[in-house]
Write a protein that holds these residues in place. Structure first.
Motif, PDB file in Angstrom:
ATOM      1  N   THR B  38       0.836  -1.209   0.000  1.00 43.01           N
ATOM      2  CA  THR B  38       0.000   0.000   0.000  1.00 43.01           C
ATOM      3  C   THR B  38       0.871   1.261   0.000  1.00 43.01           C
ATOM      4  O   THR B  38       0.352   2.363  -0.085  1.00 43.01           O
ATOM      5  N   CYS B  39       2.182   1.097   0.117  1.00 43.71           N
ATOM      6  CA  CYS B  39       3.106   2.225  -0.077  1.00 43.71           C
ATOM      7  C   CYS B  39       3.034   2.572  -1.565  1.00 43.71           C
ATOM      8  O   CYS B  39       3.141   1.683  -2.403  1.00 43.71           O
ATOM      9  N   PRO B  40       2.844   3.852  -1.920  1.00 43.58           N
ATOM     10  CA  PRO B  40       2.709   4.189  -3.342  1.00 43.58           C
ATOM     11  C   PRO B  40       3.907   3.759  -4.182  1.00 43.58           C
ATOM     12  O   PRO B  40       3.783   3.559  -5.379  1.00 43.58           O
ATOM     13  N   GLU B  58       5.337  11.072   1.078  1.00 42.64           N
ATOM     14  CA  GLU B  58       5.797  11.988   0.029  1.00 42.64           C
ATOM     15  C   GLU B  58       4.795  12.061  -1.127  1.00 42.64           C
ATOM     16  O   GLU B  58       4.525  13.123  -1.671  1.00 42.64           O
ATOM     17  N   VAL B  59       4.253  10.900  -1.488  1.00 41.13           N
ATOM     18  CA  VAL B  59       3.406  10.823  -2.684  1.00 41.13           C
ATOM     19  C   VAL B  59       1.968  11.238  -2.374  1.00 41.13           C
ATOM     20  O   VAL B  59       1.329  11.950  -3.149  1.00 41.13           O
ATOM     21  N   LYS B  60       1.472  10.755  -1.227  1.00 49.48           N
ATOM     22  CA  LYS B  60       0.097  11.077  -0.815  1.00 49.48           C
ATOM     23  C   LYS B  60       0.148  11.723   0.557  1.00 49.48           C
ATOM     24  O   LYS B  60       0.013  11.035   1.577  1.00 49.48           O
ATOM     25  N   GLU B  62      -1.787  13.172   2.295  1.00 50.46           N
ATOM     26  CA  GLU B  62      -2.951  13.029   3.172  1.00 50.46           C
ATOM     27  C   GLU B  62      -2.884  11.752   4.016  1.00 50.46           C
ATOM     28  O   GLU B  62      -3.644  11.586   4.960  1.00 50.46           O
ATOM     29  N   MET B  63      -1.956  10.852   3.672  1.00 51.46           N
ATOM     30  CA  MET B  63      -1.854   9.641   4.494  1.00 51.46           C
ATOM     31  C   MET B  63      -0.519   9.576   5.220  1.00 51.46           C
ATOM     32  O   MET B  63       0.469  10.179   4.802  1.00 51.46           O
ATOM     33  N   GLN B  64      -0.525   8.842   6.328  1.00 55.61           N
ATOM     34  CA  GLN B  64       0.728   8.631   7.055  1.00 55.61           C
ATOM     35  C   GLN B  64       1.588   7.656   6.244  1.00 55.61           C
ATOM     36  O   GLN B  64       1.046   6.720   5.640  1.00 55.61           O
TER      37      GLN B  64
HETATM   38  S1  SF4 Z   1       6.723   8.202   2.229  1.00 61.02           S
HETATM   39 FE1  SF4 Z   1       5.116   7.251   0.953  1.00 61.02          FE
HETATM   40  S2  SF4 Z   1       6.274   6.466  -0.770  1.00 61.02           S
HETATM   41 FE2  SF4 Z   1       7.800   6.832   0.839  1.00 61.02          FE
HETATM   42  S3  SF4 Z   1       7.940   4.877   1.980  1.00 61.02           S
HETATM   43 FE3  SF4 Z   1       6.383   6.105   3.021  1.00 61.02          FE
HETATM   44  S4  SF4 Z   1       4.448   5.415   2.086  1.00 61.02           S
HETATM   45 FE4  SF4 Z   1       6.093   4.762   0.698  1.00 61.02          FE
END
Ligand code: SF4
Lengths: 322, 124
Positions: B38-40, B58-60, B62-64
């Motif tokens: 579920t990590c982008p 970094e990518v979303k 709005e989420m942790q």
């Molecule tokens: S910051 Fe976003 S893209 Fe980077 S590791 Fe965490 S969830 Fe994955």
């Protein structure tokens, strides 16, 4: 083994690496001009791989050009744009042209760049890439198929001491070193206490002993550059008081230089640090000025050796008492 | 029959709780019961360097960050065996994309989820 590889192994004086400018066309003369600017002052330059998710002349082509022009390239490879097949092909192809230093990065997401519509790949991640580079260095592809000819590669990685969770960063640095990284370039940061804590952790878990840890110092021109990094560059945090210091200075250009110089001196004072990595956004003579002021790099190799000997001793003591 | 039914059952169980992405090689026990897919960036060895100071992705934003959450849970979830807590720090192999959509339960029993390419050296 090349001179840079030897220096990473011996650390007989502080190492200086710098970010090589990315290019958008032109010819080899353009590359040669940039090589001339850096060559006397640095031990190696990072050849970036579509930094901040913007397309530029490829890492492979630039690394080969820089190598042929006589400067040591560290070819960065990110996991965002290519799958494991293409990445291995790039490393093996570059190595055929004499490129032997590589740095593995996960890479900024496509959303950080100017083509956010692109498909992100991330078939492998940064720590896995370090391990795959070691596999190539040992003479096989990830599949196990042998390379006909291979050479030992100098593998590096990056880590961000300023991003949470702090203790996980130290552990991740160890994971990368265990996977084959022999140098570790650190993300830009403006919170010295976080760098200190990270370096202390890397002293305790042997990372500073087993890899050359190189904090990054960034040469900027103005408060605007710091504001841009704070708002737009993933993983970089610039506290308000740092921005205010530059914004309210009588001479922001000079104050920006002094900030970088202080950062570099602070980083080099930490036990176990092997040198610094310089990112130059000023494009003037500041890289020269910085290495001159701190008496660092190939141009000052004799004096550097003396200064660094005491640092190394301090680091040994630190490791033993930890 | 079992081969076609199991992925449906597995997704029905793991989807709602862990947002399971059916990679076919489950590592939930190593990652604080947090699905790394579920990590982008689908990182198996995160977190990346882009995590914001407040722990946002970094990518979303709005989420942790999935990996901030995974590490927190690996350390703090009650009842996890110590070996599971420790495993989050181990290097996980590249994803075997040919297993996507399979039941990871099936691949656990057959051992297919632990098979790595013969050049894979991990972090020894
Ligand atoms: S910051 Fe976003 S893209 Fe980077 S590791 Fe965490 S969830 Fe994955």
């Amino acid at each position: 083994m090349g001179a840079f590889d030897e220096l990473v192994a011996s650390r007989e004086r502080p190492i200086v690496t710098a970010e090589f400018p990315s290019m958008d066309g032109g010819d080899l003369d353009t590359v040669a001009e940039a090589v001339d600017r850096f060559q006397p002052y640095v031990d190696a330059v990072n050849i970036t791989d579509n930094p901040a998710a913007h397309a530029h002349a490829s890492n492979v082509s630039m690394a080969i050009a820089v190598k042929q022009l006589g400067l040591e390239p560290i070819m960065q490879v990110v996991c965002r744009d290519k799958n494991r097949l293409a990445i291995q092909a790039d490393v093996v192809g570059a190595q055929m042209h004499g490129v032997t230093s590589f740095c593995a990065l996960t890479g900024d997401d496509v959303t950080a760049g100017d083509e956010p519509e692109a498909r992100r790949v991330f078939d492998i991640d940064g720590p896995q890439l370090v391990s795959i580079m070691r596999t190539l260095s040992d003479g096989t592809y990830l599949s196990g198929r042998s390379l006909k000819h291979h050479r030992e590669l100098l593998i590096g990685a990056v880590e961000n001491p300023f991003a949470p969770p702090a203790h996980v960063r130290v552990r991740r640095a160890r994971m990368k070193v265990d996977s084959g990284a022999r140098f570790l370039q650190l993300q830009i940061g403006y919170e010295p206490e976080k760098l200190e804590a990270f370096v202390e952790g890397c002293g305790d878990n042997g990372v500073c002993r087993d890899a050359a840890v190189l904090p990054t110092v960034i040469l900027t021109k103005s408060a605007g550059a710091l504001r841009f990094m704070e708002s737009s560059v993933p993983g970089i945090h610039v506290p308000g008081d740092v921005i205010d210091r530059i914004a309210s200075a009588a001479d922001p250009l000079e104050e920006s230089y002094q900030l970088a110089r202080e950062q570099a001196a602070h980083a080099l004072s930490l036990p176990g640090i092997a040198g610094i990595h310089i990112t130059d956004f000023r494009h003037d003579d500041s890289v020269h000025r910085l290495v001159h002021d701190l008496r660092l790099g190939p141009a000052f190799s004799t004096e550097g050796a003396t200064t660094h000997a005491s640092t190394t001793r301090a680091s040994t003591t630190h490791t033993q008492t930890a | 029959m079992l081969r076609s039914l199991l992925p449906i059952v597995e997704h029905a169980v793991k989807g709602p709780v862990w947002d399971c992405q059916m990679c076919g090689q489950c590592v939930l026990h190593e990652t604080g019961m947090t699905c790394p897919m579920t990590c982008p960036k689908t990182l198996r060895n995160g977190p990346c360097g882009g995590v914001a100071v407040d722990g946002a992705c970094e990518v979303k934003p709005e989420m942790q960050c999935v990996w901030v959450k995974a590490n927190h849970r690996a350390e703090n979830l009650p009842l996890l065996p110590q070996s599971w807590r420790d495993e989050i720090g181990h290097l996980r192999a590249p994803v075997n994309n040919s297993l996507a959509g399979d039941s990871s339960w099936m691949n656990l029993v057959s051992g297919a989820d632990r098979k790595t390419p013969s050049g894979w050296k991990g972090s020894e």
